[in-house]
Design a protein around this motif. Structure first.
Motif, PDB file in Angstrom:
ATOM      1  N   UNK A  62      21.457  80.643  13.840  1.00  0.00           N
ATOM      2  CA  UNK A  62      21.804  79.295  13.358  1.00  0.00           C
ATOM      3  C   UNK A  62      23.310  79.120  13.231  1.00  0.00           C
ATOM      4  N   UNK A  63      23.779  77.917  13.513  1.00  0.00           N
ATOM      5  CA  UNK A  63      25.217  77.646  13.435  1.00  0.00           C
ATOM      6  C   UNK A  63      25.736  77.655  12.004  1.00  0.00           C
ATOM      7  N   UNK A  64      24.835  77.554  11.019  1.00  0.00           N
ATOM      8  CA  UNK A  64      25.275  77.592   9.626  1.00  0.00           C
ATOM      9  C   UNK A  64      25.153  78.987   9.020  1.00  0.00           C
ATOM     10  N   UNK A 119      30.687  71.421  15.806  1.00  0.00           N
ATOM     11  CA  UNK A 119      30.574  70.193  16.588  1.00  0.00           C
ATOM     12  C   UNK A 119      30.615  70.484  18.087  1.00  0.00           C
ATOM     13  N   UNK A 120      31.491  71.393  18.495  1.00  0.00           N
ATOM     14  CA  UNK A 120      31.596  71.712  19.913  1.00  0.00           C
ATOM     15  C   UNK A 120      30.345  72.471  20.383  1.00  0.00           C
ATOM     16  N   UNK A 121      29.872  73.399  19.555  1.00  0.00           N
ATOM     17  CA  UNK A 121      28.653  74.137  19.908  1.00  0.00           C
ATOM     18  C   UNK A 121      27.461  73.191  20.049  1.00  0.00           C
ATOM     19  N   UNK A 122      27.342  72.236  19.150  1.00  0.00           N
ATOM     20  CA  UNK A 122      26.241  71.264  19.228  1.00  0.00           C
ATOM     21  C   UNK A 122      26.375  70.422  20.499  1.00  0.00           C
ATOM     22  N   UNK A 123      27.597  70.054  20.849  1.00  0.00           N
ATOM     23  CA  UNK A 123      27.802  69.263  22.065  1.00  0.00           C
ATOM     24  C   UNK A 123      27.416  70.061  23.312  1.00  0.00           C
ATOM     25  N   UNK A 124      27.483  71.387  23.215  1.00  0.00           N
ATOM     26  CA  UNK A 124      27.126  72.252  24.343  1.00  0.00           C
ATOM     27  C   UNK A 124      25.648  72.650  24.323  1.00  0.00           C
TER      28      UNK A 124
END
Length: 318
Positions: free
Chosen positions: A291-293, A311-316
């Motif tokens: 998870x990113x968190x 934010x960048x990881x989610x965009x990818x």
């Protein structure tokens, strides 16, 4: 995924495949797998495009006299092994010495000219290459286009949490982070912060890809790609416009069959990640994406990823 169709790429124009990714993003494995396709030719990290000329490549010094990297001697190994293999059919102490002479004789040539010579040597196969250090400057990536305007690019991404952990655990990883100043200076004392490298590398790649037509590049999340090879390998072949026949897919599942998937001779042992060279076989299975968190184990405060990284990881796609 759709087949590439680039209007200005003629039938005899070299159309190599370049993998653009931060270090420790499955690059060694994925590049070796793709390079085993019978229509392609995988090479080690050439690091050619960091240099304007072969004289610069040989010396490891830029036009301003500065050293390119404290690791430059080892960063030459991939090209030396490639020249040895292509021009003598083997990688031995003697053939690497021949490769040194080969490069010395071409010192007046540009890196672009020498890469084109390598493309011609392996034709009709197309080169597959990845050199993470080329991502440090846009001018390095532009040299790829100068050499081969029809090149195809694979933006390979790894979850930032696992990629950062891998960098810190890798042999020489701390040195790489220090060399590119991936350091957080905001606290009472400076601390290594690998997510800076992850973020800045993705930004560099995206800036470069933004100048290309959509048909010339593809973004792949490494975890998803490796977790479902039955679908991802044929899909990638179709995108590249190469055969997705069972025998071609089977060859891609054997990265250890590459002439470069091993430790080389004593005067050029590397050319790739040493962990991969010691154990190059594909180990299939689900590749986890944390998870990113997640709390970050390398931070004393156990804080999660920076919001810009998230934010960048989610965009990818994470």
């Amino acid at each position: 995924m759709s087949e590439i169709a680039i209007a200005d790429a003629g039938p005899d124009m070299a159309r190599p495949v370049f993998i653009l990714a931060a270090p420790r993003s499955f690059t060694s494995l994925v590049a070796a797998m793709i390079g085993q396709h019978p229509e392609l030719y995988g090479v080690p990290e050439l690091n050619l495009f960091q240099c304007e000329t072969i004289a610069e490549f040989n010396s490891g010094q830029g036009a301003d006299g500065r050293k390119k990297s404290p690791y430059w001697a080892a960063m030459r190994h991939g090209l030396l092994r490639t020249v040895a293999e292509l021009y003598s059919g083997e990688q031995t102490v003697q053939s690497v010495a021949m490769a040194e002479r080969w490069l010395k004789a071409r010192e007046s040539q540009s890196a672009v000219e020498v890469f084109r010579e390598l493309c011609a040597k392996v034709a009709p196969l197309q080169i597959v290459e990845k050199s993470p250090a080329v991502l440090r400057k846009q001018e390095y990536m532009q040299r790829i286009l100068e050499a081969c305007p029809g090149a195809r690019f694979i933006h390979l991404v790894r979850n930032p949490v696992s990629q950062c952990k891998s960098v810190l655990n890798a042999k020489g990883g701390v040195g790489v982070l220090l060399a590119i100043n991936s350091v957080d200076h905001r606290g009472a004392k400076a601390a290594l912060e690998p997510q800076i490298m992850w973020h800045d590398t993705q930004v560099q790649i995206l800036r470069f890809l933004d100048s290309l037509p959509d048909e010339q590049f593809i973004t792949i999340r490494g975890e998803a790609f490796l977790s479902n090879l039955d679908d991802s390998l044929p899909a990638l072949c179709r995108w590249l416009g190469i055969s997705d026949a069972p025998e071609a897919i089977a060859a891609m599942r054997r990265p250890e069959d590459s002439a470069y998937s091993n430790i080389g001779p004593s005067n050029a042992p590397l050319g790739n990640d040493v962990n991969f060279l010691n154990a190059p076989a594909l180990r299939e299975g689900n590749v986890k994406s944390p998870p990113l968190d997640s709390a970050l184990p390398w931070r004393e405060d156990r804080a999660p990823l920076h919001p810009r990284v998230v934010a960048l990881a989610e965009a990818l796609g994470y």
